[in-house]
Motif scaffolding. Structure first.
Motif, mmCIF file in Angstrom:
data_model
loop_
_atom_site.group_PDB
_atom_site.id
_atom_site.type_symbol
_atom_site.label_atom_id
_atom_site.label_comp_id
_atom_site.label_asym_id
_atom_site.label_seq_id
_atom_site.Cartn_x
_atom_site.Cartn_y
_atom_site.Cartn_z
ATOM 1 N N VAL A 268 12.277 -10.488 3.591
ATOM 2 C CA VAL A 268 10.901 -10.188 3.998
ATOM 3 C C VAL A 268 10.825 -8.803 4.631
ATOM 4 O O VAL A 268 9.907 -8.017 4.339
ATOM 5 N N ARG A 269 11.779 -8.455 5.486
ATOM 6 C CA ARG A 269 11.770 -7.110 6.086
ATOM 7 C C ARG A 269 11.890 -6.034 5.013
ATOM 8 O O ARG A 269 11.207 -5.002 5.073
ATOM 9 N N GLY B 258 10.956 -6.274 1.897
ATOM 10 C CA GLY B 258 9.705 -6.235 1.143
ATOM 11 C C GLY B 258 8.583 -5.577 1.910
ATOM 12 O O GLY B 258 7.763 -4.846 1.336
ATOM 13 N N MET B 259 8.529 -5.809 3.217
ATOM 14 C CA MET B 259 7.477 -5.214 4.041
ATOM 15 C C MET B 259 7.668 -3.705 4.194
ATOM 16 O O MET B 259 6.713 -2.981 4.493
ATOM 17 N N ARG C 214 3.660 -2.910 -0.210
ATOM 18 C CA ARG C 214 4.470 -4.011 0.287
ATOM 19 C C ARG C 214 4.491 -5.145 -0.750
ATOM 20 O O ARG C 214 3.467 -5.464 -1.347
ATOM 21 N N GLN C 215 5.676 -5.730 -0.922
ATOM 22 C CA GLN C 215 5.822 -6.811 -1.900
ATOM 23 C C GLN C 215 6.915 -7.762 -1.438
ATOM 24 O O GLN C 215 8.021 -7.339 -1.108
ATOM 25 N N LEU C 216 6.602 -9.055 -1.435
ATOM 26 C CA LEU C 216 7.562 -10.070 -1.034
ATOM 27 C C LEU C 216 8.070 -10.825 -2.264
ATOM 28 O O LEU C 216 7.391 -10.880 -3.295
ATOM 29 N N LEU D 95 8.891 -17.041 -2.506
ATOM 30 C CA LEU D 95 8.383 -17.464 -1.203
ATOM 31 C C LEU D 95 7.044 -18.206 -1.316
ATOM 32 O O LEU D 95 6.654 -18.931 -0.404
ATOM 33 N N LEU E 67 4.848 -17.880 6.047
ATOM 34 C CA LEU E 67 5.482 -16.861 6.876
ATOM 35 C C LEU E 67 5.256 -17.132 8.360
ATOM 36 O O LEU E 67 6.152 -16.934 9.185
ATOM 37 N N LEU F 11 -0.864 -6.294 0.093
ATOM 38 C CA LEU F 11 0.444 -6.942 0.127
ATOM 39 C C LEU F 11 0.587 -7.644 -1.219
ATOM 40 O O LEU F 11 -0.122 -8.619 -1.497
ATOM 41 N N THR G 20 1.688 -10.110 -3.801
ATOM 42 C CA THR G 20 2.303 -11.439 -3.773
ATOM 43 C C THR G 20 3.077 -11.718 -5.059
ATOM 44 O O THR G 20 4.087 -12.421 -5.031
#
Length: 323
Positions: free
Chosen positions: A23-24, A26-27, A32-34, A38, A225, A278, A280
């Motif tokens: 997550v860090r 991706g952020m 930003r992409q996770l 998830l 999250l 963000l 997804t």
């Protein structure tokens, strides 16, 4: 003769520390992409099933109908071996293949243990002659299948429906296809579903359903999250949107910050500008020739292709290029 049915479940789900690291990372990206997996906690998996039932989202219905119609032909092309499904979800698409193939075992890989257990139990009840093994894991990061009696001494046949490979960038997809060769081993074959480009209005509608299920699915990521990584997201402070990116032949799905805001997540503070997305998920769509070129770059070659009458999606049978 009475066949003793059984199913097992092996849990290899990533640890919370690994989730926090991913997550860090991706952020810190722009945009930003996770990781897409998830999205699939128990509630996310339930919502995704609901997406598949929306009138705008035809992929699941089309692929299921194609599998039901062509199952004997597909089974003959696959040949004998243990059937390994990547991203099994509710494991409902595989039924026609199990009936036609009668494999010595079926192995389901999926990220959601809460979803996988009941799916395996239900499948075992419907197909008592086929032993079932569930493996909860991020299959994109799995280097080897775990040792298990059902996997020993058997040729492995891969099944990867749902065009899920589209959630990866083309380079990530190439790496994944190389990895699937390794997981399946010598003599493997892979039956993979690929969603194809079509009218932009249809594509965008499929990921922006009128009932708002896709939006709820995306916002549930923020709920997860908050729960799993001590996040402070207000899901309603983000608007959901999905749009076609022709230069990448993909749909982009994002939660867009409605205002400037700062959230806590995984022990750090993260600031969003108003209008900042963000990501997804992405969903890449491949024409058959483009997908076969991608597969070839990963050491596979096409050995068969089946499509619905409208040409919306394909099932490709891949064999190792050196076989």
């Amino acid at each position: 003769m009475t066949v003793q049915s059984h199913h097992d479940l092996i849990d290899l789900h990533p640890e919370p520390a690994d989730m926090a690291r991913l997550v860090r990372e991706g952020m810190a990206q722009r945009p930003r992409q996770l990781p897409a997996w998830l999205l699939y906690d128990a509630e996310g998996s339930r919502l995704f099933e609901a997406i598949c039932e929306q009138p705008e989202y035809g992929l699941t219905r089309t692929e299921t109908a194609l599998l039901e119609e062509r199952a004997p032909e597909l089974a003959a092309a696959l040949g004998a071996g243990v059937l390994v499904e990547f991203g099994a979800g509710n494991a409902r698409k595989v039924g026609p293949l199990l009936e036609a193939l009668r494999p010595p075992a079926y192995v389901a890989l999926d990220i959601s243990a809460n979803h996988l257990g009941p799916a395996c139990r239900e499948l075992q009840t419907r197909h008592p002659a086929v032993p079932v093994l569930g493996i909860c894991c991020d299959y994109s990061q799995l280097q080897d299948l775990p040792e298990h009696p059902l996997l020993q001494g058997q040729r492995r046949l891969g099944f990867y429906p749902g065009s899920s490979i589209g959630n990866f960038s083309p380079e990530e997809a190439r790496v994944l296809l190389v990895q699937l060769r390794q997981l399946l081993g010598p003599g493997a074959r892979l039956l993979i579903g690929i969603d194809q480009p079509k009218a932009v209005t249809r594509l965008e509608a499929a990921y922006n359903d009128a009932a708002g299920v896709s939006a709820a699915f995306a916002r549930n990521l923020l709920v997860r999250l908050n729960r799993d990584l001590a996040g402070s997201f207000n899901p309603e402070a983000f608007a959901y949107t999905a749009w076609w990116q022709p230069e990448h032949s993909r749909i982009a799905m994002a939660l867009v910050s409605r205002q400037a805001q700062t959230v806590q997540l995984a022990g750090e503070a993260w600031s969003f500008a108003a209008g900042e997305p963000l990501i997804t998920e992405y969903s890449v769509k491949y024409a058959p020739e483009a997908f076969l070129a991608l597969a070839a770059s990963a050491g596979w070659r096409g050995a068969g292709r089946w499509s619905d009458p409208a040409g919306d999606l394909s099932l490709h049978l891949l064999v190792m290029a050196d076989s």
